[in-house]
Design an enzyme around this catalytic site. Structure first.
Site, PDB file in Angstrom:
ATOM      1  N   HIS A  19      70.726  69.007   8.130  1.00  0.00           N
ATOM      2  CA  HIS A  19      72.221  69.018   7.551  1.00  0.00           C
ATOM      3  C   HIS A  19      71.993  69.107   6.116  1.00  0.00           C
ATOM      4  O   HIS A  19      72.720  69.869   5.380  1.00  0.00           O
ATOM      5  CB  HIS A  19      72.953  67.413   7.995  1.00  0.00           C
ATOM      6  CG  HIS A  19      74.045  67.479   7.336  1.00  0.00           C
ATOM      7  ND1 HIS A  19      75.351  67.504   8.217  1.00  0.00           N
ATOM      8  CD2 HIS A  19      74.848  67.193   6.221  1.00  0.00           C
ATOM      9  CE1 HIS A  19      76.293  67.528   7.577  1.00  0.00           C
ATOM     10  NE2 HIS A  19      75.988  67.261   6.280  1.00  0.00           N
ATOM     11  N   GLU A  20      71.137  67.998   5.343  1.00  0.00           N
ATOM     12  CA  GLU A  20      71.056  68.196   4.085  1.00  0.00           C
ATOM     13  C   GLU A  20      70.317  69.454   3.436  1.00  0.00           C
ATOM     14  O   GLU A  20      70.489  69.914   2.375  1.00  0.00           O
ATOM     15  CB  GLU A  20      70.109  66.731   3.705  1.00  0.00           C
ATOM     16  CG  GLU A  20      70.940  65.629   3.982  1.00  0.00           C
ATOM     17  CD  GLU A  20      72.436  65.561   3.277  1.00  0.00           C
ATOM     18  OE1 GLU A  20      72.599  66.237   2.300  1.00  0.00           O
ATOM     19  OE2 GLU A  20      73.366  65.064   3.981  1.00  0.00           O
TER      20      GLU A  20
ATOM     21  N   HIS B 198      72.670  72.065   2.940  1.00  0.00           N
ATOM     22  CA  HIS B 198      73.561  72.086   1.570  1.00  0.00           C
ATOM     23  C   HIS B 198      72.464  72.280   0.723  1.00  0.00           C
ATOM     24  O   HIS B 198      73.118  73.059  -0.505  1.00  0.00           O
ATOM     25  CB  HIS B 198      73.726  70.304   1.269  1.00  0.00           C
ATOM     26  CG  HIS B 198      74.934  69.885   2.155  1.00  0.00           C
ATOM     27  ND1 HIS B 198      76.010  70.716   2.409  1.00  0.00           N
ATOM     28  CD2 HIS B 198      74.929  68.534   2.838  1.00  0.00           C
ATOM     29  CE1 HIS B 198      76.885  69.855   3.284  1.00  0.00           C
ATOM     30  NE2 HIS B 198      76.031  68.717   3.717  1.00  0.00           N
TER      31      HIS B 198
END
Length: 128
Positions: free
Chosen positions: A7-8, A11
């Site tokens: 997820h990170e 980003h």
């Protein structure tokens, strides 16, 4: 842990690729959150069963939308309506953007397929 790191990293990928304006444009944040929820496994069937959220019709899209809104509300001091509007504005294009994977890695098998596709990506275009 894999899901959170993925997820990170999505980003981080968005930050490098799209020059996201994290602090002033909520639509940029919404797009990155949609992509992260879609591609990281946040909305896998197992996770949704543990959350007691599951359905049949377009459940993955609903989950991605809801997770993106929750993520925006966790980092920005805005109303839920503003977050929903931002997600709605960018949802279609950001949900269909599967880079850097090329597909939604729903499970380990799909993740292996995505990795294979990535390894073979330039093979077909090298002679052009």
């Amino acid at each position: 842990m894999n899901r959170v790191v993925t997820h990170e990293l999505i980003h981080a990928f968005d930050h490098c690729r799209a020059h996201v304006n994290w602090f002033t444009d909520v639509r940029h944040l919404a797009c990155s959150e949609v992509r992260a929820a879609n591609l990281s496994g946040d909305c896998s069937l197992i996770n949704e069963i543990f959350r007691l959220h599951f359905g049949l019709k377009q459940h993955h899209q609903t989950c991605v939308r809801d997770r993106a809104i929750l993520s925006i509300l966790a980092v920005r001091n805005i109303s839920k309506e503003v977050a929903q509007k931002a997600v709605d504005e960018v949802f279609e294009s950001c949900f269909n953007d599967h880079e850097p994977f090329g597909r939604i890695p729903h499970n380990k098998t799909y993740a292996r397929y995505a990795h294979r596709d990535f390894q073979n990506r330039d093979r077909y275009y090298s002679n052009i």
